[in-house]
Design an enzyme around this catalytic site. Structure first.
Site, PDB file in Angstrom:
ATOM      1  N   GLY A 213      70.064  82.150  49.414  1.00 36.14           N
ATOM      2  CA  GLY A 213      71.220  82.350  48.543  1.00 36.14           C
ATOM      3  C   GLY A 213      72.371  82.976  49.282  1.00 36.14           C
ATOM      4  N   PRO A 215      75.528  85.516  50.295  1.00 37.83           N
ATOM      5  CG  PRO A 215      77.167  85.900  51.906  1.00 37.83           C
ATOM      6  CD  PRO A 215      76.548  84.835  51.089  1.00 37.83           C
ATOM      7  CE  LYS A 219      70.377  86.307  50.719  1.00 39.04           C
ATOM      8  NZ  LYS A 219      71.698  86.413  50.081  1.00 39.04           N
ATOM      9  CB  THR A 220      68.835  93.392  50.834  1.00 40.86           C
ATOM     10  OG1 THR A 220      69.527  92.478  51.669  1.00 40.86           O
ATOM     11  CG2 THR A 220      68.241  94.503  51.662  1.00 40.86           C
ATOM     12  CG  HIS A 434     105.869  80.382  46.528  1.00 36.11           C
ATOM     13  ND1 HIS A 434     105.794  79.523  47.587  1.00 36.11           N
ATOM     14  CD2 HIS A 434     104.582  80.604  46.154  1.00 36.11           C
ATOM     15  CE1 HIS A 434     104.531  79.234  47.847  1.00 36.11           C
ATOM     16  NE2 HIS A 434     103.776  79.890  46.987  1.00 36.11           N
ATOM     17  CD  GLU A 435     103.401  83.726  43.889  1.00 36.21           C
ATOM     18  OE1 GLU A 435     102.550  83.239  43.118  1.00 36.21           O
ATOM     19  OE2 GLU A 435     103.261  83.698  45.129  1.00 36.21           O
ATOM     20  CG  ASP A 512     100.270  77.870  47.868  1.00 37.01           C
ATOM     21  OD1 ASP A 512      99.352  78.637  47.546  1.00 37.01           O
ATOM     22  OD2 ASP A 512     101.478  78.110  47.677  1.00 37.01           O
TER      23      ASP A 512
HETATM   24  P1  ADP Z   1      72.095  90.218  49.829  1.00 37.62           P
HETATM   25  O1  ADP Z   1      70.924  90.786  50.517  1.00 37.62           O
HETATM   26  O2  ADP Z   1      71.762  89.034  48.965  1.00 37.62           O
HETATM   27  O3  ADP Z   1      73.273  89.948  50.691  1.00 37.62           O
HETATM   28  P2  ADP Z   1      72.169  92.807  48.638  1.00 37.62           P
HETATM   29  O4  ADP Z   1      70.807  92.883  48.058  1.00 37.62           O
HETATM   30  O5  ADP Z   1      72.378  93.500  49.919  1.00 37.62           O
HETATM   31  O6  ADP Z   1      72.626  91.297  48.771  1.00 37.62           O
HETATM   32  O7  ADP Z   1      73.209  93.317  47.554  1.00 37.62           O
HETATM   33  C1  ADP Z   1      74.125  94.338  47.829  1.00 37.62           C
HETATM   34  C2  ADP Z   1      74.299  95.244  46.637  1.00 37.62           C
HETATM   35  O8  ADP Z   1      74.869  94.531  45.545  1.00 37.62           O
HETATM   36  C3  ADP Z   1      72.996  95.772  46.089  1.00 37.62           C
HETATM   37  O9  ADP Z   1      72.646  96.950  46.756  1.00 37.62           O
HETATM   38  C4  ADP Z   1      73.306  96.010  44.630  1.00 37.62           C
HETATM   39  O10 ADP Z   1      73.954  97.243  44.446  1.00 37.62           O
HETATM   40  C5  ADP Z   1      74.283  94.920  44.315  1.00 37.62           C
HETATM   41  N1  ADP Z   1      73.607  93.765  43.756  1.00 37.62           N
HETATM   42  C6  ADP Z   1      73.563  92.522  44.290  1.00 37.62           C
HETATM   43  N2  ADP Z   1      72.874  91.689  43.502  1.00 37.62           N
HETATM   44  C7  ADP Z   1      72.437  92.394  42.468  1.00 37.62           C
HETATM   45  C8  ADP Z   1      71.656  92.079  41.320  1.00 37.62           C
HETATM   46  N3  ADP Z   1      71.183  90.843  41.113  1.00 37.62           N
HETATM   47  N4  ADP Z   1      71.401  93.061  40.448  1.00 37.62           N
HETATM   48  C9  ADP Z   1      71.879  94.303  40.651  1.00 37.62           C
HETATM   49  N5  ADP Z   1      72.612  94.666  41.708  1.00 37.62           N
HETATM   50  C10 ADP Z   1      72.903  93.730  42.603  1.00 37.62           C
HETATM   51 ZN    ZN Z   2     101.699  79.869  46.690  1.00 35.93          ZN
END
Ligand code: ADP
Ligand code: ZN
Length: 628
Positions: A213, A215, A219-220, A434-435, A512
């Site tokens: 998935g 970033p 996942k961590t 522009h905006e 743009d």
């Molecule tokens: P990844 O490893 O996917 O890059 P992390 O797990 O490092 O993402 O997420 C970073 C921070 O974002 C987590 O420590 C948490 O605070 C928040 N976070 C990310 N996803 C979730 C989730 N599904 N539920 C709650 N907090 C989340």
């Molecule tokens: Zn623009």
């Protein structure tokens, strides 16, 4: 850049050797002269002999093993004054001594001064010392590179930079919005807690789980939650840390990691960014990378080397499962893949709930409304958003987080830091046109997302911004919508050109145009929305560096490529003409809106539509949730 040991040595040695001689050359004579510096005048050896013979030399001090002499002479031409003169001698052989004696000169031989000796010695020692020190430094650096503050521990011969947390303290409750992934991983917790239950019936416990998935999706966090729920230690390392300056370090790091993990089983090993090390071997530009391949091989060996029931489970995370070496995905290795995606609106609400637990929110703040406003936000973005809002609240000395802080935080997370607005000037007016150009197209085209606000307050890289309301979640995008978006994105440049003329248009539209081109090209090559028909001509793009897909990129002939270009150009030209027409037809209201914007700096969507509707028909748009 990666430098192998051999290269490093080959490179260092000549430097050291040259350095040594330079050192000797520079410092050697200078320090050896230190005992004789008092004498400034010099004379030749021949002159010295003359002085000796004529009896004008009164005293001679010999230094440097007799190679330098300081001579006290009486010069009859200068009123018999004493002078100290320095002479370089060819040698202090016995014949010189005997000459001095026959001339009845008072003489003395000074041994090399202590300082000279010490300096000489140091001169000889410093470079070898520097060399050795440098090597030691390099060794340590290569083995201990992250080593920042907050490192839990470091282990082993190679001082591996993996971390160990005995207790992560994270529970499944802390992870929100990714229910399927959580359910699948629940089982892993049971493996760790009650392995007997599985081994008793002959089930093989999985060794590796791959979390796939983007970033920031948690996942961590998920891996930590597994360790936390099962009450086992958590080892973590990032794939990029395996791949090192020196060949062999990565592999030894893998060995250390597994050794330590085995001592602490049952446990979780978490490898972040595994694609950094686990990419298809022998692929990529410039051929294979020894270091990476060695590391990967070591990883595979280690994974094969322990039985499934030792209680070590390896969880790896990646955003690019497609570039991984197929050997990694074989049974017995990372044979389970679990997708962790960007949360939908329901997921976002749950994540917000988790992170709002420890924050004080004012009554008027509805997490649901925030969830609606933030399509595309990852869990990490949402956590960041609430944190920014809390910081802002503290800065404003408020009791609780209110809508206004949430608003500011969303803007900040999406578009970056707020800057100071320009003072009124031609360039401010140009940015305003522009905006307003973007905003008026967005308002008048039925299929464009409605304007949420227009502002001249710079943020991040942008000098002004037009915000549009996000459509309902997960809605498919139609051809008409894409064309409207392209037209809208061209609105900025169209307004510049219409109002200021061709010569005055600015670089402000660069971004743009990039988006415009990207959208138009995708319409042609991916979504089959052009006259070329329903063909998909491109897979995912931009993979040149990332392993496998070098070959499969050109799926179509040059002929088709040029037809694609023609189609893309047609789309863009058509949309630009339309944007120009909107500018011409609505010049009056545009001028009025620009004056208002320059004065107020921000116009919100409601007011904008109100003013435009006095001049033109504003189409009703559905499927948009009201802004917060
Ligand atoms: P990844 O490893 O996917 O890059 P992390 O797990 O490092 O993402 O997420 C970073 C921070 O974002 C987590 O420590 C948490 O605070 C928040 N976070 C990310 N996803 C979730 C989730 N599904 N539920 C709650 N907090 C989340
Ligand atoms: Zn623009």
């Amino acid at each position: 850049m990666k430098i192998s040991w051999k290269t490093a040595l080959l490179w260092l040695l000549p430097v050291a050797v040259i350095g040594f001689f330079v050192w000797q050359g520079m410092l050697g004579p200078a320090v050896m002269d230190s005992g004789t510096n008092a004498a400034t005048a010099r004379m030749t050896y021949g002159r010295f002999l003359e002085y000796l013979d004529s009896g004008q030399a009164r005293r001679v001090d010999l230094y440097n093993g007799g190679r330098t002499a300081i001579v006290d002479v009486i010069d009859p031409e200068v009123a018999n004054r004493y002078q100290r003169i320095r002479v370089e001698l060819p040698s202090a052989g016995p014949d010189l001594i005997s000459r001095l004696r026959t001339a009845h000169v008072d003489f003395d031989i000074h041994p090399s001064r202590n300082t000279g000796a010490i300096w000489g010695l140091l001169g000889n020692l410093v470079f070898p010392l520097l060399l050795v020190g440098g090597l030691v430094f390099l060794f340590r650096r290569s083995n201990n590179m992250t080593g920042g503050p907050g490192q839990a521990m470091s282990f082993g011969k190679s001082r591996a930079r993996f971390q160990m947390e005995a207790k992560t303290g994270v529970k499944f409750d802390d992870v929100a919005g990714i229910e399927e992934a959580k359910e699948e991983l629940q089982e892993v917790v049971t493996f760790l807690k009650k392995p007997e239950r599985f081994t008793a019936v002959g089930a093989r416990i999985p060794k590796g789980v791959l979390l796939v998935g983007p970033p920031g999706t948690g996942k961590t966090l998920l891996a930590k939650a597994i360790a936390g729920e099962a009450g086992v230690p958590f080892f973590s390392i990032s794939g990029s840390e395996f791949v090192e300056m020196f060949v062999g370090v990565g592999a030894s790091r893998v060995r250390d990691l597994f050794k330590k993990a085995k001592e602490n089983a049952p446990c979780i090993i978490f490898i972040d960014e595994i694609d950094a090390v686990g990419r298809q071997r022998g692929a990529g530009i410039g051929g294979g990378n020894d270091e990476r391949e060695q590391t990967l091989n070591q990883l595979l060996t280690e994974m094969d080397g322990f039985e499934g029931n030792t209680g070590i489970i390896i969880i790896a995370a990646t955003n690019r499962p497609d570039v991984l070496d197929s050997a990694l995905l074989r049974p017995g290795r990372f044979d389970r893949q679990i997708t962790v995606d960007i949360p939908d609106i329901k997921g976002r609400l749950e994540v917000l709930n988790v992170h709002a637990r420890n924050k004080k929110l004012a009554e008027d703040v509805s997490l649901e409304a925030i969830a609606r406003r933030t399509p595309g936000f990852s869990g990490a973005d949402l956590a960041n958003l609430l944190n920014e809002a809390a910081i802002l609240t503290a800065r404003r000395r408020k009791e609780a987080i209110t809508l206004s802080e949430i608003d500011a935080a969303v803007d900040r997370v999406v578009a970056g830091m707020e800057g100071t607005p320009l003072v009124d000037s031609k360039s401010k007016r140009l940015i305003a046109y522009h905006e307003i150009g973007h905003a008026i197209v967005g308002t008048l085209l039925k299929h464009h997302d409605p304007v949420q606000k227009v502002t001249l307050v710079p943020r991040g890289q942008a000098r002004g911004l037009t915000w549009f309301m996000p459509p309902d979640d997960q809605a498919l995008i139609s051809r008409a919508q894409l064309l409207a978006r392209i037209t809208g994105a061209l609105g900025g440049r169209a307004a510049e050109e219409e109002v200021f003329g061709r010569d005055e248009v600015t670089t402000g539209a660069g971004n743009d145009l990039q988006q415009v081109t990207g959208m138009a090209r995708q319409m042609v090559t991916r979504f089959g929305m052009s006259d070329l028909g329903p063909l998909s001509l491109e897979g995912q793009m931009g993979e040149v560096f990332l392993g496998r897909d070098l070959v499969s990129r050109s799926e179509y002939s040059n002929q088709i490529a040029s037809r694609v270009d023609v189609q893309v150009r047609q789309i863009v030209d058509h949309c630009y003409a339309e944007a120009r027409k909107i500018m011409r037809d609505n010049r009056e209201v545009i001028d009025r809106l620009v004056d208002l914007l320059v004065e107020k700096e921000t116009i919100d969507g409601e007011e904008f539509r109100q003013i435009v509707s006095e001049y033109a028909v504003v189409p009703q748009k559905e499927g948009y949730l009201a802004a917060v």
